[in-house]
Write a protein that holds these residues in place. Sequence first.
Motif, PDB file in Angstrom:
ATOM      1  N   GLU A   1      54.303  -2.315  67.533  1.00  0.00           N
ATOM      2  CA  GLU A   1      55.202  -3.312  68.128  1.00  0.00           C
ATOM      3  C   GLU A   1      55.964  -4.112  67.080  1.00  0.00           C
ATOM      4  N   SER A   2      55.702  -3.866  65.810  1.00  0.00           N
ATOM      5  CA  SER A   2      56.416  -4.589  64.745  1.00  0.00           C
ATOM      6  C   SER A   2      57.909  -4.287  64.803  1.00  0.00           C
ATOM      7  N   PRO A   3      58.767  -5.296  64.591  1.00  0.00           N
ATOM      8  CA  PRO A   3      60.213  -5.070  64.661  1.00  0.00           C
ATOM      9  C   PRO A   3      60.737  -4.297  63.447  1.00  0.00           C
ATOM     10  N   VAL A   4      61.732  -3.478  63.708  1.00  0.00           N
ATOM     11  CA  VAL A   4      62.420  -2.723  62.652  1.00  0.00           C
ATOM     12  C   VAL A   4      63.885  -3.118  62.679  1.00  0.00           C
ATOM     13  N   ARG A   5      64.391  -3.583  61.573  1.00  0.00           N
ATOM     14  CA  ARG A   5      65.811  -3.961  61.471  1.00  0.00           C
ATOM     15  C   ARG A   5      66.527  -3.105  60.428  1.00  0.00           C
ATOM     16  N   VAL A   6      65.831  -2.821  59.312  1.00  0.00           N
ATOM     17  CA  VAL A   6      66.453  -2.068  58.219  1.00  0.00           C
ATOM     18  C   VAL A   6      65.702  -0.746  58.024  1.00  0.00           C
ATOM     19  N   VAL A   7      66.452   0.358  58.034  1.00  0.00           N
ATOM     20  CA  VAL A   7      65.878   1.694  57.860  1.00  0.00           C
ATOM     21  C   VAL A   7      66.521   2.348  56.643  1.00  0.00           C
ATOM     22  N   ALA A   8      65.702   2.820  55.723  1.00  0.00           N
ATOM     23  CA  ALA A   8      66.185   3.617  54.588  1.00  0.00           C
ATOM     24  C   ALA A   8      65.835   5.061  54.885  1.00  0.00           C
ATOM     25  N   LEU A   9      66.824   5.938  54.823  1.00  0.00           N
ATOM     26  CA  LEU A   9      66.577   7.329  55.187  1.00  0.00           C
ATOM     27  C   LEU A   9      67.143   8.287  54.158  1.00  0.00           C
ATOM     28  N   CYS A  10      66.560   9.466  54.135  1.00  0.00           N
ATOM     29  CA  CYS A  10      67.030  10.539  53.265  1.00  0.00           C
ATOM     30  C   CYS A  10      66.606  11.853  53.884  1.00  0.00           C
ATOM     31  N   ALA A  11      67.567  12.694  54.241  1.00  0.00           N
ATOM     32  CA  ALA A  11      67.244  14.007  54.795  1.00  0.00           C
ATOM     33  C   ALA A  11      66.530  14.844  53.742  1.00  0.00           C
ATOM     34  N   GLY A  12      65.614  15.698  54.194  1.00  0.00           N
ATOM     35  CA  GLY A  12      64.902  16.577  53.272  1.00  0.00           C
ATOM     36  C   GLY A  12      63.749  15.868  52.604  1.00  0.00           C
ATOM     37  N   SER A  13      63.781  15.780  51.287  1.00  0.00           N
ATOM     38  CA  SER A  13      62.714  15.145  50.515  1.00  0.00           C
ATOM     39  C   SER A  13      63.196  13.792  49.998  1.00  0.00           C
ATOM     40  N   GLY A  14      62.520  12.725  50.433  1.00  0.00           N
ATOM     41  CA  GLY A  14      63.034  11.395  50.137  1.00  0.00           C
ATOM     42  C   GLY A  14      62.309  10.611  49.070  1.00  0.00           C
ATOM     43  N   SER A  15      61.316  11.183  48.423  1.00  0.00           N
ATOM     44  CA  SER A  15      60.501  10.423  47.473  1.00  0.00           C
ATOM     45  C   SER A  15      61.339   9.707  46.420  1.00  0.00           C
ATOM     46  N   THR A  16      62.226  10.430  45.766  1.00  0.00           N
ATOM     47  CA  THR A  16      63.013   9.850  44.675  1.00  0.00           C
ATOM     48  C   THR A  16      64.075   8.900  45.184  1.00  0.00           C
ATOM     49  N   VAL A  17      64.803   9.298  46.215  1.00  0.00           N
ATOM     50  CA  VAL A  17      65.922   8.495  46.722  1.00  0.00           C
ATOM     51  C   VAL A  17      65.441   7.178  47.318  1.00  0.00           C
ATOM     52  N   LEU A  18      64.318   7.202  48.028  1.00  0.00           N
ATOM     53  CA  LEU A  18      63.854   6.013  48.738  1.00  0.00           C
ATOM     54  C   LEU A  18      62.996   5.088  47.892  1.00  0.00           C
ATOM     55  N   GLN A  19      62.524   5.560  46.769  1.00  0.00           N
ATOM     56  CA  GLN A  19      61.572   4.786  45.971  1.00  0.00           C
ATOM     57  C   GLN A  19      62.151   3.424  45.571  1.00  0.00           C
ATOM     58  N   GLY A  20      61.415   2.370  45.899  1.00  0.00           N
ATOM     59  CA  GLY A  20      61.823   1.019  45.517  1.00  0.00           C
ATOM     60  C   GLY A  20      62.826   0.362  46.434  1.00  0.00           C
ATOM     61  N   VAL A  21      63.278   1.040  47.492  1.00  0.00           N
ATOM     62  CA  VAL A  21      64.269   0.470  48.405  1.00  0.00           C
ATOM     63  C   VAL A  21      63.574  -0.470  49.386  1.00  0.00           C
ATOM     64  N   GLU A  22      64.128  -1.659  49.579  1.00  0.00           N
ATOM     65  CA  GLU A  22      63.559  -2.617  50.519  1.00  0.00           C
ATOM     66  C   GLU A  22      64.015  -2.283  51.935  1.00  0.00           C
ATOM     67  N   ALA A  23      63.051  -2.047  52.829  1.00  0.00           N
ATOM     68  CA  ALA A  23      63.364  -1.696  54.211  1.00  0.00           C
ATOM     69  C   ALA A  23      62.119  -1.896  55.062  1.00  0.00           C
ATOM     70  N   ASP A  24      62.301  -1.888  56.384  1.00  0.00           N
ATOM     71  CA  ASP A  24      61.174  -1.945  57.309  1.00  0.00           C
ATOM     72  C   ASP A  24      60.605  -0.555  57.561  1.00  0.00           C
ATOM     73  N   LEU A  25      61.442   0.456  57.391  1.00  0.00           N
ATOM     74  CA  LEU A  25      61.045   1.816  57.730  1.00  0.00           C
ATOM     75  C   LEU A  25      61.714   2.806  56.789  1.00  0.00           C
ATOM     76  N   TYR A  26      60.936   3.762  56.294  1.00  0.00           N
ATOM     77  CA  TYR A  26      61.475   4.915  55.581  1.00  0.00           C
ATOM     78  C   TYR A  26      61.455   6.111  56.530  1.00  0.00           C
ATOM     79  N   LEU A  27      62.580   6.817  56.621  1.00  0.00           N
ATOM     80  CA  LEU A  27      62.674   8.029  57.429  1.00  0.00           C
ATOM     81  C   LEU A  27      63.112   9.175  56.536  1.00  0.00           C
ATOM     82  N   THR A  28      62.307  10.232  56.490  1.00  0.00           N
ATOM     83  CA  THR A  28      62.656  11.401  55.680  1.00  0.00           C
ATOM     84  C   THR A  28      61.870  12.610  56.184  1.00  0.00           C
TER      85      THR A  28
END
Length: 376
Positions: free
Chosen positions: A288-315
């Motif tokens: 039930e936690s709110p999500v406002r900011v989503v960081a996403l990366c199609a495929g493999s996201g380990s490198t692209v998403l690392q260190g990004v401030e967000a509520d949710l990572y999608l990859t």
Amino acid sequence: MLSRVLLTPTTIRLVHSLICSSSRSFMDLKVLLSSLNDFASLSLAESWDNVGLLVEPSPPHTVNTLFLTNDLTEEVMEEALQKKSDLILSYHPPIFRPLTHITWKTWKERLVIQALENRVGIYSPHTAYDAAPQGVNSWLAKGLGVCTSRPIHPSKAANYPMGGTHRVEFSVNSTQHLDKVISAVKEIANISITSFSTRTDDEEQTRISLNCSQEALLQVMAFLSQNRQFYQKTEILLLEKPPLPQTGMGRLCTLDEPASLATMIERIKRHLKLAHVRLALGVGRTLESPVRVVALCAGSGSTVLQGVEADLYLTGEMSHHHVLDAASQGINVILCEHSNTERGFLSDLRDMLGAHLENKINIILSERDRDPLNVI
């Protein structure tokens, strides 16, 4: 005697398809490749990637049917040949590392042999389509709901401004010295004189501005250091490639209205047509936690998403330890398997390429392309 023919919806679609196909013209392979590059420049691809035309039949080669797939497997190649494809656009490059042999021993070698024997080209855009404004990551963001987005790692223009990596500016006091400096500069490769400006205070001075490569910069400074009486007030500036609007790797998306994590999961599953996803709850978070900011990366996201401030990572996939790192910071992580975050884009791509190519060729989607992993 009159006979009646019953036309079923399937028959009507088949007739329409045959009419449309027969009305389309061929495109020369080189012309088609140029158009594909106009749609999404290969210069946007990552430096480590292997993109572009990977297999080329002997010229001249014309294309009537362009076959789209996310992964080119042997099963998909068989389908492409059955459908009389002339060029296969495989999002993932089937040739990534150099092949030292072309034999029947491995499946990737067999793909090359079959393509050449049947005069079928193979083209891969891969990360060029990741970075493109209308590409894979933008498509993935469509499943989140109404939001604004920007690239996490913006792409830069292919060429440095004015053709150099550095700008050198300095002042020359006399016409005699100016002629000698200009003459010396013209002998150095990869350098351009961008401006002159002359002013007179107590004495006349000419300000020279040069754009040059890293190697040329070293030669310019060596010349000036040996002729210190020629110049003064030297400045060296690093020229940066200008960023390209809405172009780059990954997307940082801000929802117009926050939604619960449970709601986001259902939106993502619906968009990707998946029955299941994998979820790592961030520390202190619930469904039930709110999500406002989503960081996403199609495929493999380990490198692209690392260190990004967000509520949710999608990859599609992340390493175990990157998931742990994100969760420890209270970031939820949704993993959908690598190609599940990419494959659905091909339907949009078919429509966009059809319009871009003015429907001059037949564009079809693979029906056998699928993620290799299943939940059982």
